[in-house]
Structure formats: structure tokens, C-alpha cells
Design a protein around this motif. Structure first.
Motif, PDB file in Angstrom:
ATOM      1  N   HIS A 130       0.841  -1.202   0.000  1.00 15.82           N
ATOM      2  CA  HIS A 130       0.000   0.000   0.000  1.00 15.82           C
ATOM      3  C   HIS A 130       0.875   1.251   0.000  1.00 15.82           C
ATOM      4  O   HIS A 130       0.656   2.187  -0.789  1.00 15.82           O
ATOM      5  N   ALA A 131       1.884   1.280   0.873  1.00 18.28           N
ATOM      6  CA  ALA A 131       2.739   2.462   1.001  1.00 18.28           C
ATOM      7  C   ALA A 131       3.539   2.707  -0.273  1.00 18.28           C
ATOM      8  O   ALA A 131       3.677   3.854  -0.722  1.00 18.28           O
ATOM      9  N   ILE A 132       4.064   1.644  -0.876  1.00 13.73           N
ATOM     10  CA  ILE A 132       4.872   1.797  -2.088  1.00 13.73           C
ATOM     11  C   ILE A 132       4.024   2.329  -3.234  1.00 13.73           C
ATOM     12  O   ILE A 132       4.414   3.263  -3.953  1.00 13.73           O
ATOM     13  N   ILE A 133       2.847   1.746  -3.417  1.00 14.37           N
ATOM     14  CA  ILE A 133       1.968   2.166  -4.518  1.00 14.37           C
ATOM     15  C   ILE A 133       1.494   3.600  -4.301  1.00 14.37           C
ATOM     16  O   ILE A 133       1.547   4.430  -5.226  1.00 14.37           O
ATOM     17  N   LYS A 134       1.059   3.913  -3.100  1.00 17.39           N
ATOM     18  CA  LYS A 134       0.559   5.259  -2.829  1.00 17.39           C
ATOM     19  C   LYS A 134       1.647   6.308  -3.019  1.00 17.39           C
ATOM     20  O   LYS A 134       1.407   7.368  -3.619  1.00 17.39           O
ATOM     21  N   GLN A 135       2.834   6.017  -2.528  1.00 15.61           N
ATOM     22  CA  GLN A 135       3.934   6.972  -2.661  1.00 15.61           C
ATOM     23  C   GLN A 135       4.291   7.209  -4.122  1.00 15.61           C
ATOM     24  O   GLN A 135       4.479   8.348  -4.564  1.00 15.61           O
ATOM     25  N   ALA A 136       4.373   6.118  -4.907  1.00 20.96           N
ATOM     26  CA  ALA A 136       4.729   6.251  -6.322  1.00 20.96           C
ATOM     27  C   ALA A 136       3.706   7.088  -7.078  1.00 20.96           C
ATOM     28  O   ALA A 136       4.072   7.957  -7.886  1.00 20.96           O
ATOM     29  N   LEU A 137       2.435   6.844  -6.822  1.00 21.36           N
ATOM     30  CA  LEU A 137       1.395   7.596  -7.525  1.00 21.36           C
ATOM     31  C   LEU A 137       1.304   9.037  -7.026  1.00 21.36           C
ATOM     32  O   LEU A 137       1.014   9.950  -7.797  1.00 21.36           O
ATOM     33  N   SER A 138       1.560   9.246  -5.739  1.00 20.57           N
ATOM     34  CA  SER A 138       1.530  10.607  -5.182  1.00 20.57           C
ATOM     35  C   SER A 138       2.599  11.497  -5.807  1.00 20.57           C
ATOM     36  O   SER A 138       2.368  12.683  -6.065  1.00 20.57           O
ATOM     37  N   VAL A 139       3.770  10.928  -6.043  1.00 20.54           N
ATOM     38  CA  VAL A 139       4.867  11.697  -6.637  1.00 20.54           C
ATOM     39  C   VAL A 139       4.530  12.082  -8.079  1.00 20.54           C
ATOM     40  O   VAL A 139       4.744  13.226  -8.504  1.00 20.54           O
ATOM     41  N   GLN A 140       3.979  11.146  -8.824  1.00 23.34           N
ATOM     42  CA  GLN A 140       3.682  11.413 -10.236  1.00 23.34           C
ATOM     43  C   GLN A 140       2.416  12.241 -10.435  1.00 23.34           C
ATOM     44  O   GLN A 140       2.301  12.973 -11.411  1.00 23.34           O
ATOM     45  N   PHE A 141       1.488  12.113  -9.484  1.00 24.34           N
ATOM     46  CA  PHE A 141       0.193  12.789  -9.618  1.00 24.34           C
ATOM     47  C   PHE A 141      -0.148  13.507  -8.309  1.00 24.34           C
ATOM     48  O   PHE A 141      -0.989  13.042  -7.536  1.00 24.34           O
ATOM     49  N   PRO A 142       0.523  14.620  -8.051  1.00 22.43           N
ATOM     50  CA  PRO A 142       0.301  15.307  -6.774  1.00 22.43           C
ATOM     51  C   PRO A 142      -1.132  15.787  -6.602  1.00 22.43           C
ATOM     52  O   PRO A 142      -1.561  16.048  -5.469  1.00 22.43           O
ATOM     53  N   GLU A 143      -1.866  15.924  -7.696  1.00 19.46           N
ATOM     54  CA  GLU A 143      -3.263  16.355  -7.592  1.00 19.46           C
ATOM     55  C   GLU A 143      -4.206  15.213  -7.238  1.00 19.46           C
ATOM     56  O   GLU A 143      -5.389  15.422  -6.953  1.00 19.46           O
TER      57      GLU A 143
ATOM     58  N   VAL B 172       3.516  -5.371  -7.601  1.00 12.64           N
ATOM     59  CA  VAL B 172       3.449  -3.967  -7.197  1.00 12.64           C
ATOM     60  C   VAL B 172       3.929  -3.063  -8.329  1.00 12.64           C
ATOM     61  O   VAL B 172       3.303  -2.035  -8.634  1.00 12.64           O
ATOM     62  N   GLU B 173       5.025  -3.448  -8.979  1.00 16.26           N
ATOM     63  CA  GLU B 173       5.530  -2.653 -10.109  1.00 16.26           C
ATOM     64  C   GLU B 173       4.509  -2.577 -11.234  1.00 16.26           C
ATOM     65  O   GLU B 173       4.306  -1.517 -11.847  1.00 16.26           O
ATOM     66  N   GLU B 174       3.840  -3.675 -11.509  1.00 18.99           N
ATOM     67  CA  GLU B 174       2.850  -3.695 -12.585  1.00 18.99           C
ATOM     68  C   GLU B 174       1.612  -2.891 -12.230  1.00 18.99           C
ATOM     69  O   GLU B 174       1.003  -2.245 -13.095  1.00 18.99           O
ATOM     70  N   ILE B 175       1.217  -2.912 -10.951  1.00 19.24           N
ATOM     71  CA  ILE B 175       0.100  -2.074 -10.505  1.00 19.24           C
ATOM     72  C   ILE B 175       0.447  -0.598 -10.725  1.00 19.24           C
ATOM     73  O   ILE B 175      -0.366   0.175 -11.244  1.00 19.24           O
TER      74      ILE B 175
END
Length: 426
Positions: free
Chosen positions: A283-296, A405-408
Motif C-alpha cells: 500500500h505504502a509503495i503504490i501510494k507513494q509512487a502515484l503521489s509523486v507522479q500525480f500530486p493532484e 506492485v511494479e505492474e500495478i
């Protein structure tokens, strides 16, 4: 940026994610051996048998020790745990119980099965009950609040407890979806007056069915024991209960857990930390990765963001229902199964509840002549009406690999980039 699969690109995954059954997907030899031991001992009943294996006792002891709560009782299902909890509190005909607008049918259904009537409280951006909305639905007939931490996200308990104390009403924690959740370091289910757990197939740990009731109050616990077992108390020494049946017994039902279920759940419960740790990590890895790319990008709020949630689902909030639907459709094309919860509808919109229909004469208990009648309208809880269609959830199995996780992340990134380009906003 690669094309999303829904637009003709290659899917991020070549097969679906593991099924959304956190406990079941880690079942193995341990559960099989203990259940077999009970069966080979010809002793499936917890209270007497040729060669008792005491599996339910062991499960209850493990729950008590881990969650630092003195009293735990195994029952047949999550619904049974709610009914037993409410009967322990003496809730019945002529009472109202506050429930959140976002929950499974079983929560208000259990209230009705206790001959009381559910009243629905609106939600906030945690997608759980909004403590600030409690005053709007309270009246003198309300005897309890049921809080439901949805899909692994804790409820903001401090203001709920403060409100309940101010009105002298009970707080029941329906932990069906969130075994292992904590709030400010304390396990969910142990914070209110009484907690109810479900161990059904798609729960965090599972016996296929099963449930548990926990409390710190011995009087409530005795009533729970009695109600779940025809009004009597067995194994009195185990709990230190000495009240005579002649004086204290009342008519109950049969919600006793079998020792076969107890054996499976004991071994499942031993895996809870491992299950939660794995889900939280992914959960933390996916959320962090998406948060960085999509801050909105907006995620559902968490009242205890550091440690409270268990990571079983990553919740997104989109600007519109249309955007949420597009996201889910595109993610499915990537072989990543995100979804709306309960079709994006609040619990009171369930037909039986909305129409106040029961199997009993005159739709009992909805026929009670309350001073303030209980009426359900489609726009009863405006925030729930707004938020739920805009919400999407990504289930996170405890068996996800690094590649999963990488594929998600890859699939979600493609989809979110496309949504951003289409709508200029997520």
C-alpha cells in the motif's frame, strides 16, 4: 508514456491480481493440521466432546492477549457478533441505533434483527462515519452508535467517544473489514464499549465464516455469552462468572462457534501480523509512487495515517463519478481489478432497508411509533451521495510480489496519465 490497454496498448499485467481474500490466500498446512486434529479427535463441539482440543478457547485467548482486552468470545459470523453485541447492551424494540451511511447491509440489518431501527449518519472523506454529523441524527431514542472502519481505514474515535459520553449512549465497533486496524496505538474493536469482528471469506482473516465479540466489561460479556448460547453460561471458571442461571438467565439464541472453525481461525489469527505487514508495505509503495507522479490525485483521508490503516485497500477520490468509472474500466483492462464499493450507493439505499421491509408482521420493528419517525429518503446523507460514486478502491493482497506492485504502479500510471490528459484534472 505507454498507451493504456483500454486504448489499444499492452496491459500492464498478463493475468488478474490475486483474489481479494486476504486470509484465505495465506491458508496452508497450519490450518489444515489443527482442523484435522479436531476432526480426528471426534470433538468438533467446543463445550464438550470425547477429546476436547479447546481450539475456540485458544483463539479467544490469542485475541485477548494480542489486543490487550480481557474478554473475547467466538461466534458463528460477523452478523452474529453484531447481534450478540447489541443484545449484550440490551438494545431492542423502541430503540434507534446510529450507523454510517457507508457500510455493508449486515450492519443495519443486524440492528433490525435486534428489533431496533437504524438511523444513518453521513460520512466524511475517510469514507467512514463523520463525527461532526452525529448531532444531526441523534434523538432521545438513540441507544448506541455503530462505527465501521471501512476497508482497513480507522474511524476517528475520539470525537465519537466524546459525543457518546455526552449522550450516555454506547459505542459498538463493527470491525468486519478491518481486523488489525489501530487508532492512536489501540486496536480497533477495543476502544468503544464492545467490538464485533467478522471472519467471513473475504475478511482479513477467515474461517469461511465466524466472528468474535470483545469487551472490557464483564457484565456485558456475561450477557454476550448468555445470548450466544441459549441464555446460559458454561465454563464459568474460565471467565470468573458466578451469577446463577435461576436469577440471571434470559432467552438467547445459538451463535456458538465450532471447534473446527476455531482451529482454522486460531492459525489464521497467528498470521495477522504477517498479513497486515505485507499489505501495508505494498500500500505504502503504490501510494507513494502515484503521489509523486500525480500530486493532484486525492486519496481517502485516514484519521491515523502513520500506523492505523492496515493497507488492505488503497482508496481514491476522483472529481466525478464519471472519472471514477473511467478509472475502474481502464484498470480492469490492465488486469488490475479496482472497483466501486457497494455500487457507489449508501447502505440505506439497499431495497429492504430503504423500503423498511422485514419478514415480520407489519414490518416490525419499523412499525414502532417513534416520536420522531424514521424516514429514509434518497438524499438522506448528502456527503455519502456525493463521495461514494467518486470513490474507487484497489484491493491489496498480502501475497503481492515486487513484480505485482511494479505492474500495478505501471498500469495505474498509464490510466491516470490518460485521465489527466482527457480531463486536465484527476
Amino acid at each position: 508514456m505507454k498507451k493504456p490497454a483500454i486504448e489499444g496498448g499492452t496491459p500492464a499485467r498478463n493475468k488478474p491480481l490475486p483474489p481479494n481474500y486476504p486470509g484465505a490466500v495465506v491458508m496452508g498446512q497450519e490450518e489444515a493440521e489443527f482442523a484435522s486434529k479436531v476432526i480426528l479427535a471426534q470433538s468438533p463441539f467446543r463445550y464438550y466432546s470425547p477429546d476436547p482440543q479447546s481450539a475456540v478457547d485458544k483463539l479467544e485467548n490469542a485475541i485477548s492477549a494480542k489486543m490487550n482486552i480481557p474478554y473475547a468470545l467466538g461466534v458463528t459470523s460477523g452478523t452474529a457478533s453484531l447481534i450478540v453485541a447489541m443484545k449484550a447492551l440490551g438494545i431492542g424494540y423502541g430503540d434507534k441505533v446510529i450507523v454510517p451511511a457507508n457500510t455493508f447491509l449486515a450492519t443495519p440489518g443486524a440492528v433490525v434483527c435486534c428489533n431496533a431501527v437504524p438511523v444513518f449518519c453521513d460520512i466524511d472523506e475517510s469514507l467512514n462515519l463523520d463525527p461532526a454529523a452525529l448531532e444531526q441524527v441523534y434523538d432521545e431514542d438513540v441507544k448506541a452508535i455503530i462505527v465501521v472502519p471501512i476497508l482497513g481505514n480507522p474511524v476517528d474515535m475520539d470525537p465519537v467517544l466524546a459525543f457518546a459520553r455526552s449522550k450516555n449512549i454506547a459505542v459498538i465497533e463493527d470491525m468486519a473489514q478491518s481486523c488489525g486496524v489501530t487508532y492512536k496505538g489501540q486496536y480497533g474493536g477495543t476502544i468503544g464499549n464492545i467490538g464485533a469482528f467478522s471472519f467471513q471469506m473475504n475478511k482479513i482473516i477467515t474461517g469461511g465464516e465466524g466472528g468474535a465479540v470483545v469487551t472490557r466489561d464483564l457484565d456485558l460479556f456475561e450477557r454476550a455469552i448468555r445470548y450466544h448460547d441459549q441464555g446460559i453460561v458454561r465454563h464459568r471458571d474460565r471467565y470468573g462468572i458466578d451469577s446463577p442461571d435461576e436469577e440471571f438467565a434470559f432467552v438467547g439464541q445459538n451463535y456458538r462457534m465450532s471447534d473446527i472453525t476455531g482451529a482454522v481461525l486460531f492459525e489464521q489469527f497467528n498470521k495477522l501480523d504477517e498479513i497486515v505487514a505485507s499489505m501495508r508495505r505494498s500500500h505504502a509503495i503504490i501510494k507513494q509512487a502515484l503521489s509523486v507522479q500525480f500530486p493532484e490525485l486525492q486519496f481517502r483521508n485516514c484519521p491515523d495515517p502513520d500506523d492505523g490503516q492496515i493497507g488492505s485497500n488503497l482508496g481514491f477520490l476522483f472529481p466525478s463519478a464519471e472519472a471514477a468509472n473511467k478509472f475502474n474500466q481502464a484498470m480492469h483492462a490492465e488486469n488490475i481489478g479496482t472497483h466501486a464499493l457497494y455500487a457507489g450507493k449508501p447502505a440505506y439505499r439497499t431495497a429492504a432497508i430503504f423500503n423498511q421491509r422485514t419478514a415480520d408482521k407489519d414490518n416490525f420493528p419499523f412499525n414502532y411509533p417513534f416520536k420522531n419517525p424514521v424516514i429514509y429518503t434518497e438524499d438522506l446523507c448528502p456527503r455519502a451521495i456525493d463521495l461514494l460514486p467518486r470513490a474507487a478502491f484497489l484491493p491489496i493482497a498480502p501475497t503481492l510480489t515486487e513484480q505485482d506492485v511494479e505492474e500495478i504502479i505501471e498500469g495505474a500510471t498509464k490510466v491516470l496519465h490518460s485521465l489527466r490528459e482527457q480531463a486536465r484534472v484527476l
